[in-house]
Design an enzyme around this catalytic site. Structure first.
Site, short mmCIF file in Angstrom:
data_model
loop_
_atom_site.label_atom_id
_atom_site.label_comp_id
_atom_site.label_asym_id
_atom_site.label_seq_id
_atom_site.Cartn_x
_atom_site.Cartn_y
_atom_site.Cartn_z
N CYS A 80 0.75 -1.21 0.09
CA CYS A 80 0.08 -0.08 -0.14
C CYS A 80 0.60 1.41 0.09
CB CYS A 80 -0.99 0.11 1.11
SG CYS A 80 -0.56 -0.46 2.57
N LYS A 134 -7.69 6.51 4.31
CA LYS A 134 -6.25 6.25 4.49
C LYS A 134 -5.27 7.23 3.98
CE LYS A 134 -3.34 2.13 3.90
NZ LYS A 134 -3.24 0.78 3.74
N HIS A 136 -1.08 7.09 5.07
CA HIS A 136 -0.25 6.05 4.95
C HIS A 136 1.00 6.39 4.12
CE1 HIS A 136 0.75 1.42 5.42
NE2 HIS A 136 1.20 2.28 6.27
#
Length: 574
Positions: A80, A134, A136
């Site tokens: 990711c 998200k 991240h």
């Protein structure tokens, strides 16, 4: 706003005045389109039903796909943080030191601040920009957070994943809350007990309904779903009663839970498309749906997703890890309802969306991404002919695609074909085309579309988008050695051709090696205990001063890395 765009606005204003003064009939100029990007986390290739599986119905996602363009060769990174870095920068993560294992909570690392991200480029074109979900890609100082990297607003979490209901992350033996609302520099911790997919959707609907249509909107929904909600393979469903009533035919309980999470995600997509219709802006909106990487059927962070029949999983350089489900819908696409088999890389979205927004893609310098807006709007071919899949220098893992061939050196443990969840079984309900046509997304699209999507067309597109492979059990072993595949004839990477085509192996090896001169080694930054949530009322928060310079930035500014290499393989025959 750059000089070219200022001049464009001036010219259009003058033309409007001339038209009014002389009572001329002038063609109206299309305003910049709204852009909505929906990113699913760890979604498998086989977990959207437009790829041919009957197990998990995704009628709203399918409606987007069938009314738009299915990107059947959409490549991402195997995990990711690198994928999101590539999407936001338009560059391979090896240039920023963001390749490799994803960021941990309290790890002082992020996309270097000298890189301009997609939302900032769009903001320069007059867009309002919003991130829900998200992040991240770094949060150790406030400067690395989303509202200092181009987003006007943020509601979401900094780290890699959280629990679906209580929004906490347990990592490094530290339990902390991670749900924040940021507008400007005002960071408010949002203490709510809502299912995360619903929370993201509610916020998206609110942003859309309150949007000032005098400006174009960029909205990025980075879902938690269907990532596992714990390193111990926990999947939280929204409603057990509904799950068992609608998905009870899935006998494997873990797979049923995963299917429920995906089904809730699909409903979210329908709600967002419907909200755009209600605001009367769907007719001038681009919607992208994509997975950030493949599913993790087993192993760490397993969610019981399926990449069948592709080989490999998340963390792998095989197709199951890096060939992600994706589609794009917009009324602005001239030739829609088709399956594209042209190469598309996640880095392409920055120049493609910048171009679609009215920017001049040639203004963007030093990108690995290619502007593919024209190729999406019209059937054009060969915009991209090669992809650096990844170089993971610490593990001696690397892969690339050039023309028909893919070279892979993969040291991961996820190399085999995982066929437990093929997606088709006699006990599953057959694919319901009527449900697709009656879905909220399809209904909303039909209200602004001049094209009529038929059941026959859906069946045709679904067949085209489905990958069928035989003899998966006879796959060549590629452990600790180089493998070469004809990825067009052999998308499931069954037959190794490296011994038959040594010249192709050498050419692809040279292609990969050419990028090693610009590779910034991933800084092995340890987790910083000063960033643990116990210091911030049990919340994951930025913990270092704004003027802190990260190891990766110091490396970039002191190592003399100023050269730029953009291979010309995309403009020459492969």
């Amino acid at each position: 706003m750059n000089l070219n765009n200022v001049l464009l606005v001036f010219v259009l204003t003058v033309l409007s005045v001339v038209c009014l003064y002389f009572d001329l009939i002038c063609v109206s100029v299309q305003p910049a389109p709204n852009i909505v990007v929906i990113i699913a986390d760890d979604l498998g290739w086989n977990d959207v039903s437009f790829h041919g599986a009957d197990e998990i119905p995704t009628p709203n996602i399918d409606a987007l796909a069938y009314n738009g363009v299915i990107l059947n060769r959409h490549y991402v990174l195997p995990v990711c943080t690198p994928s999101r870095t590539a999407f936001l920068t338009g560059q391979y993560p090896i240039r920023t030191g963001m390749q490799g294992y994803p960021l941990q909570g309290a790890e002082p690392r992020g996309i270097p601040l000298n890189y301009t991200l997609l939302p900032e480029y769009l903001r320069r074109l007059g867009y309002t920009t919003h991130l829900v979900g998200k992040w991240h890609v770094g949060y150790h100082t406030r400067n690395f957070g989303p509202t200092r990297r181009g987003f006007d607003t943020f509601l979401g979490y900094y780290t890699g994943y959280i629990q679906y209901y209580n929004h906490t992350l347990l990592e490094s033996e530290q339990l902390g809350y991670d749900l924040h609302r940021i507008v400007g520099d005002n960071n408010t911790v949002e203490y709510r007990y809502d299912y995360m997919t619903d929370l993201v959707t509610d916020e998206a609907e609110s942003i859309i309904s309150s949007h000032n249509t005098n400006k174009p909107m960029y909205l990025q929904l980075a879902h938690l779903a269907p990532h596992s909600s714990d390193a111990e393979d926990i999947m939280e469903v929204r409603d057990w009663k509904e799950t068992n009533a609608t998905l009870g035919y899935i006998k494997d309980l873990n797979r049923r839970k995963y299917a429920s999470v995906v089904s809730t995600l699909d409903k979210s997509v329908g709600r967002v498309v419907d909200a755009l219709k209600k605001k009367d802006i769907l007719k001038n909106t681009i919607i992208i749906f994509m997975a950030d990487n493949g599913a993790q059927t087993e192993g760490v962070y397993k969610n019981y997703g399926s990449n069948y029949p592709l080989r490999g999983l998340k963390f792998s350089l095989f197709e199951g890890g890096v060939r992600g489900a994706a589609c794009i819908y917009s009324p602005l696409i001239g030739q829609s309802s088709r399956v594209s088999t042209q190469l598309f890389h996640i880095t392409d979205w920055l120049p493609t969306l910048y171009s679609a927004a009215g920017g001049i893609s040639s203004d963007l310098k030093q990108l690995d991404g290619i502007d593919q807006w024209s190729a999406i709007k019209k059937v054009k071919t060969d915009e991209r002919r090669s992809i650096l899949v990844n170089i993971q220098e610490g593990e001696n893992s690397e892969a690339a695609i050039m023309g028909r061939y893919k070279l892979t050196r993969d040291k991961s443990d996820y190399q085999k074909h995982y066929s437990y969840y093929s997606g088709n079984d006699a006990s599953y309900p057959k694919y319901n085309v009527t449900n697709v046509l009656a879905s909220p997304a399809a209904t909303a699209i039909a209200s602004v579309s001049t094209n009529v999507l038929t059941a026959a067309k859906i069946k045709q597109l679904r067949k085209e988008a489905t990958i069928v492979c035989e003899n998966l059990t006879n796959s060549s072993s590629c452990m600790n050695r180089t493998c070469l595949f004809n990825i067009y004839k052999d998308p499931c990477e069954i037959t190794d051709l490296s011994s038959e085509y040594p010249k192709v192996v050498k050419r692809l090896s040279v292609f990969i090696d050419s990028y090693k001169s610009v590779l910034m080694k991933k800084p092995n930054t340890p987790v910083d205990p000063a960033g643990f949530p116990c210091h911030f009322n049990n919340t994951w928060m930025p913990w270092l001063p704004d003027d802190y310079q990260s190891i990766s930035e110091m490396h970039f500014t002191t190592s003399g890395v100023t050269s730029w290499q953009h291979n010309d393989f995309n403009s020459t025959s492969s």
